[in-house]
Each structure stands twice: as C-alpha cells, then as structure tokens.
Design a protein around this motif. Sequence first.
Motif, PDB file in Angstrom:
ATOM      1  N   GLY A  74      82.052  83.881   3.099  1.00 14.52           N
ATOM      2  CA  GLY A  74      83.078  83.237   2.278  1.00 14.52           C
ATOM      3  C   GLY A  74      83.435  81.850   2.762  1.00 14.52           C
ATOM      4  N   PHE A  75      83.431  81.656   4.082  1.00 21.21           N
ATOM      5  CA  PHE A  75      83.853  80.363   4.601  1.00 21.21           C
ATOM      6  C   PHE A  75      82.757  79.598   5.338  1.00 21.21           C
TER       7      PHE A  75
ATOM      8  N   TRP B 140      79.886  78.193   3.420  1.00 23.79           N
ATOM      9  CA  TRP B 140      80.464  77.217   2.478  1.00 23.79           C
ATOM     10  C   TRP B 140      80.640  75.869   3.194  1.00 23.79           C
ATOM     11  N   LEU B 141      81.191  75.952   4.431  1.00 28.36           N
ATOM     12  CA  LEU B 141      81.408  74.731   5.215  1.00 28.36           C
ATOM     13  C   LEU B 141      80.075  74.073   5.576  1.00 28.36           C
TER      14      LEU B 141
ATOM     15  N   PHE C 244      87.222  76.321  14.390  1.00 26.93           N
ATOM     16  CA  PHE C 244      87.630  77.217  13.306  1.00 26.93           C
ATOM     17  C   PHE C 244      87.742  78.672  13.748  1.00 26.93           C
TER      18      PHE C 244
ATOM     19  N   LEU D  12      77.339  74.112   3.845  1.00 24.20           N
ATOM     20  CA  LEU D  12      76.840  73.386   2.670  1.00 24.20           C
ATOM     21  C   LEU D  12      77.615  72.085   2.469  1.00 24.20           C
TER      22      LEU D  12
END
Lengths: 204, 388
Positions: free
Chosen positions: B129-130, B133-134, B19, B136
């Motif tokens: 933000g990313f 989140w990923l 990523f 989780l």
Amino acid sequence: MKRTKHIDLDLMRKGLKKRLLQAPLTLGIAVVALASCSNQEEVAVVNSPEDCAAKTELNLGECEAAYQKAQAEAERTGPKYNSNAQCESEFGSGQCRQSRSGGVFMPMMTGFMVGQMLSGNNSYGGSGYNPVYRYNNRRSSQHNRIMTADGTVIGKAGQRSYRVGKSTLKTKPTVTRTVRRGGFGAVASAKSSWGGGKSRGWGG
Amino acid sequence: MLRMPIKERPNWEAKADEFGFKFHSMHGERYWDERAYYQFSLQQIENDLETPTEEVHQMCLAVVEKVVADEQLMRRFCIPESHWDFVRNSWVNGDPSLYSRLDFAYSGHGHAMLYENNADTPTSIYETGFWQWLWLKENVDSGVLPRHSDQFNSLQEKLINRFKDLQTLTPDRELHFTCCKDTEEDRGSVQYLEDCASAAGITTHFVYVEDIGRDKKGNFSDLHDQVVSWMFKLYPWEFMFREEFAGLLGINNIRWIEPPWKSILSNKALLPMLWKMFPKQPNILPAFFEDELHLADGCDSMVKKPIFSREGANISIIRNKSEVVTSPGPYGSEGYIYQATYTLPKFGEHYTLIGSWLVDDEAAGISVREDSGLITQDMSRYLPHIIL
C-alpha cells in the motif's frame, strides 16, 4: 489512475522526527459555540473526592471511584509535551509532571467533571469523569480558563457549575479489573519453537 | 508482464529508516528487492487480475454461505464445534470485513490461477500500500521511470475509506490492534493499519496478543485495563479457537476485524469447495479433500496442503504418488487437501507469485513475490511493479 492519488508523506514518517511533530507546541484551543439547550448538560468541576461528595449527589465511595477514573483518563488522554518547560509555559510553573509511563510531560489535572443530573442510581455508570485542566499561559486570551484534554474550553476557572455540550461528557472506554492475562498466543508460541524462531510472523 | 532490471534508489535504506520500514531485510537477506520490477499492461491488470479477483471473492463468499449452514462441512473445515455459533452468527449478522489477499499464479498470458485465499491475516500490506507506491513516485520524480507509469495499488486510499465505513458501522467504539510479540513484520503491518484507521478518524490502541487480559465477566482488556470492544487481530482464528480464552469468544461483546466467518476462507478446505461449486470458473484449479482423491483421476501431479498453514509451510508436490518437493513446517495435524499442480511462472531464475488485494469486496492492488524455489515461503523477496 489505478493507484492511490495522494499520500501525505509527513503522516507516514516514523521515529524521532514524527514524535516531535506530534507533541503539541501549543495546545489547539477550541472555544466551543454554545449548542442548543437539549444538547447541553450542567456539570460541576470538583478537585478531590471530598469536594465531589460535597458538591454533587454522589457519595464518597462513588466519588473515590470517579476520582480514580479521572486520573487514569488524564494519564491516557492528557496533553503531552517533550519537556517540562514546554508544558509549564502553557499550564504554569509547578503544574506539570512526568507521565507514569515515563518520557513525556503532562499538566496535572485541576479536577474532573461530574454531571449534575446524575444521581446515585446506575445511570452515572455510563458517563465518563473527564479530567479538566486550568490553562495558565498569561499571553493567551484563554488564560485562567478550564479546558478538557483536547483543548475544549468549558469556562472560567472557579465557577460553581458549567454548561457543556454532551459530547464533552461523552462516555470514555470502560476500564476494568483484569484477573488474568496470557490466554492467547499459546499456539503461536508452540509453533514458533519449531524452526528456531525463523518464522517472520503469523500473518500469511 | 516483464521483469525489468532497474537501479536501486541510492538512499532507499535511509528512507526506510525515516518511514519506519524495519523488516526490509531479514536474517541478513533482502526481503524488499528493488533491483528489478515487474511491468504489466493495463489490460493484463484489468482483465486478468482485477476482474477475476472480484469474481473469485464472490465465489468464496458463496462457499461461506454454504459451509455455515452445514454441520458436516463445518467439521471438514476443522472449526471446533464450540465455535460454530460464533462463526455462524458473525456471517448471519453480516459482520463487515476489512481486507483479504488472493494468491494467484499468473504469467502474463492466460488465466490467473488461484492458489489460496489469505482472508484472515494477510500481510505485506505496508510494502504494497505504501512502500512500493513511494518507490514508483520517487523513480518517476527522478525521471528514471516514464511519467505515465502507473501501479495497480489503490490500497491505502481504499483502506482509509473502508475504516471510515467501519467506524460508521461500529459507532462509539475505539479500536484495539493486536499481534504477537517478537515479530517486527507483524508489528509493522499492524502499525500501518493503525495509521490508516487513525487517518479515518478512529481512536486506536495497541496490545500484544500475549498481553490480552480478561476480567471476571469475561471482557478482554489491554495493559491499561481498558475493556476491548472492537479489535483488529493479526492472529489466526484457528489459533484463537484452540487457546485458553477461546471459551470467551462470542460471550463478550467485541466486534472483530477480520470477522470470525473469515476462518472459513483462510482455510485450505476452501479450495476443494470452490472446485465443487465452480468447476467452470477458469481461475479455479481442481482440488480435493483427502478422502475424495479417487475423483482426481486426471491429475498426475498434485500439491498437498495442510488445512491450516501459513507462509508456504508443510507443502508437498506429489507426482505419481511420491513427494518430490516438500517444505518443512509445524502444520498438518488437522489433515490435508490436494490441489492440481499448476507451476508458478519463471522469470529468469525466479518463480513469481501475485498477491491480489481486496478491500471489502473491491480489488485494490497487487503485490509480487519471488522465490528461488517452487513453493513461495516467508523468505521470498518482494518486488515492486508498474503498469505501462
């Protein structure tokens, strides 16, 4: 739910994989339905400054400038492919080149659009000279059509003029002549010499 | 609010590569640390962080309103006189903002206390933000965390929606992003915002701060000589005001993200102003300008912060008039402010700081940073969090 509902993970991937995905394998061709007349404009497609001076109301000097702009625009917005072969399969043998910045392959521009309503007065300054390409994939129904960089077909190759939606001619960002660079960054540079460049960045 | 140990995802470093998260480790040390996470209750998030974040933000805007109209205050905020109109006009015109981050000391009990406002160049946005989140999503998918685990983090969704608004407010312009060379963290943060802007349908470009050019008329240009008409900068206003091209700001026609009025909020002089204007607000700590220290009689311990400072540099903790803890750094020439000491909560060996994000004026999520010392600095670690 207190969090973002959905994130498209494919869009978040970086690196080689993503670049391969980004480069179009086939151009997304769009045949635009005719807009109402008031939203249309008649344009000439010209292939050189001389052709431009002969077919439009611009003089040779203006046409030279327009040609340069169209070339720069082509470099910036033209379709980009990972290999010459991919590019040629769409635009024909010998019709592609490597981009100036290297790496990717792009079709050579066939010409650029000049609006017919534009006279020598300064009104033409606001209009872009969008490059166009001749699509040359024999298996496609769009073979031998003229299209803009985003795949919008404007008509068959070889017409005297084309009627296009005004958005096709939409002003592209202005290009200027830079006389000096480096006017920002000095404070960061002075502060980063403190601590042997340990600082991670200038955000906080 | 609990600190919970958890197993690292076995392949997380490969994922980071995939990523493009390149700054998870710096100078051989972890920055992203998923060996533990923080767990909040929904009530803690909504009552103690989300609501106060939006309230404090509104108070900050009231400070801007007051400062732009008062030359003496503009001086106190060290805004160069040559740029008063630039800053003032951006406020009067209502130039829109994208985001900010308020830093709070919060232990899970009582009020979250405001440390400062990173309103101009907030970072750790990608991790928040990313990337968390990923983290989780993957831990829920693999059954390590319960299915109903949530996170206070609508940042990416809100950023994309805000970029759509900004395009509407800034029609027909393409957006240039800029940050300094040689900093992977800043470049990564800017890339993330660029991706969010693209997702909102904005045409984006990138140019390094050092590569920005000017033409004869004073327009700024990128390396392709394209004129800049709209720019996101991860570079402080207080630096730009003091550099060679400073005189062109406000002369050329550029819309800025963040807008120039943010220079008043990312400024530590904000803190004594908040205390003067909102002393009853429970999230605001007593704070004073250097020449008003006589007002600080009740405080036996103060934190001395430079008017301009980033990443916890040049901060001292002063008890009974002598410095007991100091962080080094290149800041401080513009003077200092003093804020009543409010110690960060300690979870095990770690001091924990909460960053609370806003997109425009809506609370949008939190980030958690840990440091082994009392002053959170740029090498402090980032830990994910959940709501359960």
